[in-house]
Design an enzyme around this catalytic site. Structure first.
Site, PDB file in Angstrom:
ATOM      1  N   HIS A   1     -49.390  11.688  28.223  1.00 56.19           N
ATOM      2  CA  HIS A   1     -50.283  12.749  27.838  1.00 56.19           C
ATOM      3  C   HIS A   1     -51.384  12.833  28.500  1.00 56.19           C
ATOM      4  O   HIS A   1     -52.462  13.725  28.501  1.00 56.19           O
ATOM      5  CB  HIS A   1     -50.694  12.115  26.317  1.00 56.19           C
ATOM      6  CG  HIS A   1     -51.568  10.993  26.126  1.00 56.19           C
ATOM      7  ND1 HIS A   1     -51.321   9.759  26.032  1.00 56.19           N
ATOM      8  CD2 HIS A   1     -52.891  10.919  26.171  1.00 56.19           C
ATOM      9  CE1 HIS A   1     -52.301   8.914  26.014  1.00 56.19           C
ATOM     10  NE2 HIS A   1     -53.293   9.644  26.079  1.00 56.19           N
TER      11      HIS A   1
ATOM     12  N   SER B   1     -56.284   4.888  27.755  1.00 58.80           N
ATOM     13  CA  SER B   1     -55.186   5.472  27.881  1.00 58.80           C
ATOM     14  C   SER B   1     -54.123   5.209  29.409  1.00 58.80           C
ATOM     15  O   SER B   1     -54.967   5.589  30.328  1.00 58.80           O
ATOM     16  CB  SER B   1     -54.731   7.040  27.377  1.00 58.80           C
ATOM     17  OG  SER B   1     -54.762   6.854  26.258  1.00 58.80           O
TER      18      SER B   1
ATOM     19  N   ASP C   1     -44.319   8.469  26.211  1.00 54.56           N
ATOM     20  CA  ASP C   1     -45.335   8.486  26.810  1.00 54.56           C
ATOM     21  C   ASP C   1     -45.516   7.909  28.046  1.00 54.56           C
ATOM     22  O   ASP C   1     -46.535   6.903  28.239  1.00 54.56           O
ATOM     23  CB  ASP C   1     -46.604   8.207  25.770  1.00 54.56           C
ATOM     24  CG  ASP C   1     -47.872   8.794  26.192  1.00 54.56           C
ATOM     25  OD1 ASP C   1     -47.992   9.530  27.254  1.00 54.56           O
ATOM     26  OD2 ASP C   1     -49.054   8.330  25.460  1.00 54.56           O
TER      27      ASP C   1
HETATM   28  N1  ARG Z   1     -55.105   7.963  23.231  1.00 48.34           N
HETATM   29  C1  ARG Z   1     -56.185   7.432  23.811  1.00 48.34           C
HETATM   30  C2  ARG Z   1     -56.435   7.823  25.049  1.00 48.34           C
HETATM   31  O1  ARG Z   1     -55.943   8.820  25.514  1.00 48.34           O
HETATM   32  C3  ARG Z   1     -55.734   5.794  23.662  1.00 48.34           C
HETATM   33  C4  ARG Z   1     -55.989   5.340  22.526  1.00 48.34           C
HETATM   34  C5  ARG Z   1     -55.798   4.066  22.200  1.00 48.34           C
HETATM   35  N2  ARG Z   1     -56.171   3.734  20.786  1.00 48.34           N
HETATM   36  C6  ARG Z   1     -56.024   2.535  20.135  1.00 48.34           C
HETATM   37  N3  ARG Z   1     -56.604   2.632  19.017  1.00 48.34           N
HETATM   38  N4  ARG Z   1     -55.512   1.454  20.684  1.00 48.34           N
HETATM   39  O2  ARG Z   1     -57.046   7.057  25.538  1.00 48.34           O
END
Ligand code: ARG
Length: 592
Positions: free
Chosen positions: A156, A297, A202
């Protein structure tokens, strides 16, 4: 736009107030000239300097890659050195030994920290496999080095921007704070079944342009050798530069935390249907408080494998969460172990089984006939052809050339967009004619007589900055058998050609890598249909001066839009100037 009449009035007033120079009156009509004001020239100069630096970095990267190939080829041929080294450049062996080793001091520090909200600071060099993925120089995601030239991250992270030319990877810094190395991305391989709606699968592999050097601080983590994962409750580690709390600021320094793996049932209960246990695992505390967050992420969830030499093994890649550190909402990680086969397959694929990347096609940049005949780059398109002649082979050559042209367009479009964005940031949404008004003075003697300067338009060549350079005629490929090392000679030729192509920018010492626009003089009688004016530009790079003609806008929007063209032309002019110095074939004229 009502501003232009205003400009003309202001300008006429200014001209009335100052005695007109006879040079302002040309034979046909009464052209008036206007200089861009110092503020705009400053903006141009700053942008130009950035473009120069980027051009030099790209040239250095292109040359470095071939130099490394030569070095590895030599080591192979001389029998010492591990053959794996060369393989790494294109066809990497996943997980070269050793993997997952932490420095003892770093490992201890991590254990000493228990609870954190968003993470506690990690000591330098604590996570040698953790990298930062940067889009246009801006860090966006974490990533994990899993082999000398492969980084694993979340798919992503590339949503919308999958152009490898725009991404770089910042490797880990050393334990004594040794500076991290920035490596361009050669290829981005998102998992083919990644679903941006559900974040199912992902995962993405990123191939580095040059492999990490074994002597450097960056080193790969271990990948799971079997689909089995450590038992529920195992305390594993997460790390990243992500936000300190939901919607909070990004961490300035690397942070780390220990989180226990939770059972699929617990995860499902906590996160509902969104949690797909087949490809996702969750970890953290149901009490909340310790978690990964936005910006983390793509980073690692590693668990340590006990043994005489404990190893960190990558079991998860940070993917998503419901808020950050919320009670009852553990973080979600892509399960790496279930993708073992896909990872293996991608990292060991032979180069000719994949379409060449834009970076490969653009950095080698030979003339078209060389590209299709003597390089391996186009081999992918001819993989189903019976021989090197005939309709199939011709079609393959065409496809390869088309791909390079598309890459050139992409590279040019993005470079220009980047520059444009930069220019707009500095100029603001409406650069404002008020800023131009002070420029309504007489043109200086240096630019008063357009006829003295080359009026020829410099054609904008799409592609790398060094594109458009003439390549010397070469003897037919020698395959290096003379040195007893097949392929070495062609690599050396490639290096020499690359050095020649990029010499104009490589030879500029970095302290001289400054572009300054001294003067841009617009001919007000030459407005084109697109609202631009013909202009003469005088610029300097180090001690060198160039003058060229261009088109500039004098209203806020048209001015901002004409800046990238101006910068690209300035770069081409410098390139031509250096080439002219080097030999009689170089383009003469317009260079002081
Ligand atoms: N989707 C987030 C990013 O793009 C990561 C989020 C992780 N969140 C969590 N509560 N562990 O960085």
């Amino acid at each position: 736009m009502a501003l232009l009449p205003h400009l003309l009035v202001t300008m006429l007033l200014a001209l009335l107030l100052s005695p007109l120079s006879p040079h302002l009156w040309a034979a046909q009509g009464h052209p008036l000239y206007m200089r861009l004001p110092p503020g705009t020239l400053q903006v141009l100069s700053a942008q130009g300097t950035q473009a120069l630096q980027a051009a030099q970095r790209n040239a250095q990267w292109a040359v470095k890659r071939v130099a490394m190939e030569i070095q590895h080829r030599l080591q192979e041929c001389q029998g010492h050195g591990r053959p794996r080294l060369h393989a790494r450049l294109s066809q990497d062996q996943p997980e070269p030994e050793p993997c997952g080793e932490r420095r003892p001091s770093a490992a201890n520090v991590t254990r000493a920290h228990g609870r954190i909200v968003g993470g506690s600071a990690a000591p330098p060099g604590a996570w040698p496999w953790l990298v930062r993925l940067q889009l246009g120089g801006q860090p966006l995601c974490g990533g994990v080095l899993v082999a000398a030239s492969w980084v694993l991250t979340a798919a992503h992270c590339f949503a919308g921007v999958q152009n490898e030319l725009l991404w770089t990877v910042m490797l880990a810094e050393g334990p004594r704070g040794e500076q991290a190395e920035e490596v361009p991305v050669n290829r981005i391989l998102p998992h083919p079944k990644f679903d941006p709606q559900t974040f199912h699968n992902d995962l993405a592999l990123v191939q580095l342009w040059t492999p990490v050097t074994p002597a450097g601080p960056a080193r790969p983590v271990c990948l799971p050798q079997e689909p089995r994962e450590p038992p529920t409750g195992t305390a594993c580690s997460i790390a990243g530069w992500g936000a300190l709390f939901e919607d909070g600021p990004e961490a300035e320094a690397l942070r780390e935390a220990r989180v226990p793996l939770l059972s699929p049932d617990t995860c499902r209960r906590a996160l509902g249907q969104a949690l797909r246990p087949s490809t996702m695992l969750c970890a953290g505390y149901l009490a909340g408080g310790i978690d990964s967050c936005q910006g983390d992420s793509g980073g690692p969830l590693t668990c340590s494998e006990p043994g005489p030499r404990p190893k960190e093994v990558l079991f998860g890649v940070t993917s998503w969460g419901d808020g950050c550190g919320e009670p009852g909402k553990p973080g979600v990680y892509t399960r790496v172990a279930v993708f073992k086969d896909w990872l293996q397959e991608q990292m060991s694929a032979v180069p000719s089984s994949r379409e060449p990347s834009c970076r490969e096609l653009l950095s080698w940049d030979p003339p078209e006939e060389q590209l299709t005949d003597t390089t391996q780059l186009c081999a992918f398109y001819a993989r189903r052809c019976a021989g090197s002649e005939g309709a199939c082979a011709r079609l393959a050559r065409q496809q390869c050339l088309q791909r390079r042209r598309r890459c050139e367009l992409r590279s040019m479009a993005h470079t220009l967009l980047d520059l444009l964005r930069g220019a707009q940031e500095v100029l603001g949404p409406r650069p404002g004619l008020r800023r131009l008004a002070p420029a309504l003075t007489k043109p200086t003697a240096s630019l008063r007589e357009p006829a003295r300067y080359p009026a020829r338009e410099q054609r904008l060549h799409a592609g790398s900055w060094a594109a458009g350079t003439r390549f010397p005629k070469r003897r037919p490929e020698q395959r290096g058998e003379a040195s007893g090392c097949p392929g070495l000679e062609s690599l050396r030729q490639k290096l020499a050609t690359l050095q020649g192509t990029h010499a104009w920018i490589l030879q500029v010492p970095s302290e001289h890598l400054v572009m300054s626009f001294h003067e841009v003089l617009a001919d007000l009688s030459s407005k084109t249909l697109s609202g631009l004016f013909r202009a003469w530009v005088r610029a300097g790079l180090g001690g060198r001066h160039v003058v060229f003609s261009s088109l500039v806008g004098l209203e806020p929007a048209t001015l901002a839009h004409s800046l990238p063209r101006l910068l690209a032309q300035a770069l081409k002019a410098f390139q031509a100037a250096v080439l002219a110095d080097r030999g009689p074939e170089g383009a003469p004229g317009g260079v002081g």
